[in-house]
Design an enzyme around this catalytic site. Sequence first.
Site, PDB file in Angstrom:
ATOM      1  CG  ASP A 223      -1.645   1.398   1.236  1.00  0.00           C
ATOM      2  OD1 ASP A 223      -2.674   1.719   0.258  1.00  0.00           O
ATOM      3  OD2 ASP A 223      -1.693   1.933   2.310  1.00  0.00           O
ATOM      4  CB  SER A 224      -0.058   4.585  -1.298  1.00  0.00           C
ATOM      5  OG  SER A 224      -0.750   4.899  -0.677  1.00  0.00           O
TER       6      SER A 224
ATOM      7  CB  CYS B 279      -3.200   0.670  -2.540  1.00  0.00           C
ATOM      8  SG  CYS B 279      -2.733   2.613  -2.989  1.00  0.00           S
TER       9      CYS B 279
ATOM     10  CD  GLU C 248      -2.270   8.414   6.685  1.00  0.00           C
ATOM     11  OE1 GLU C 248      -1.256   9.100   7.044  1.00  0.00           O
ATOM     12  OE2 GLU C 248      -2.189   6.957   6.064  1.00  0.00           O
TER      13      GLU C 248
ATOM     14  CB  CYS D  38      -9.601   5.213  -0.360  1.00  0.00           C
ATOM     15  SG  CYS D  38      -7.695   5.457   0.928  1.00  0.00           S
TER      16      CYS D  38
ATOM     17  CG  HIS E  60      -6.087   5.451   5.184  1.00  0.00           C
ATOM     18  ND1 HIS E  60      -5.507   5.421   3.458  1.00  0.00           N
ATOM     19  CD2 HIS E  60      -5.845   5.957   5.841  1.00  0.00           C
ATOM     20  CE1 HIS E  60      -4.378   5.295   3.965  1.00  0.00           C
ATOM     21  NE2 HIS E  60      -3.973   6.271   5.309  1.00  0.00           N
TER      22      HIS E  60
END
Length: 271
Positions: free
Chosen positions: A10-11, A73, A152, A186, A188
């Site tokens: 993942d990024s 991702c 995050e 995404c 996240h």
Amino acid sequence: MDERPIGVFDSGVGGLTAVRELQALLPRERLVYFGDTGRVPYGSRSPETILQYARQDIRFLLSKNVKFLLAACGTISSVLPTAYAATLPVPYAGVLDAAARAAAQATRTGRIGVIGTAATIRSGSYAQRLRALLPGVQVVARSCPMFVPLVENGYVEPGDAVTTTIAREYLAPVRAAHVDTLILGCTHYPLIAHIIGQVMGPDVTLIDPGRETALVASRSLAQAGLLAPPGAAGGTDYYVSDLPEGFEASLKLFIGPQGAGPVERVAIESF
């Protein structure tokens, strides 16, 4: 049976939602996770740069003798060419195809929403895949660039005022289109699924790309006879391209203490 690990990349840290699902589905499997924390985010970069980074990520995981590659991702999955994936020496799955298939099966009205990073939405890959799977589908896509930094930085609690306010603004045009299925494009975003679900309403099905891709990986490994043998201990090794300390905090947020494992920094530019 095959004791080699599964490679997940993942990024940054969002792909940990896919790791969490793999750990639950396949507890005997060893996982190797690479998060490109030194070059995050990918979502605001050009397709050429994203592809360059993804190839380096893949070469690193292949150096760890993985038996399966999972692109956890949405940005990578939407940009990585199918022709390139077909040349890889091990099976590959990306979140885009898995999530699109799940959404096509879930929709009742043929109106599907997609939210993701700017690069994911700009690529049009989800809309293209959905139209191939479900001709006549109506796709409403919306970029939600602030969701990643909100997650995050820990703004993930149910009812969080900041995230809820931004979600209402981002999701207003998607709600207005009366979609009945929404792809969280995404990895996240599942961490704020409760907020997104509250804004969208109870009649909208949310598609978690990490979970759907973990299910695809589980089925693919079983069909290919590549599952770990009975009695294998499992576990996860984590690699990042920046300082491990910040990533260790993300581990607790995304997975919890049960998913802890060693974290090592790697010079990804050398791959």
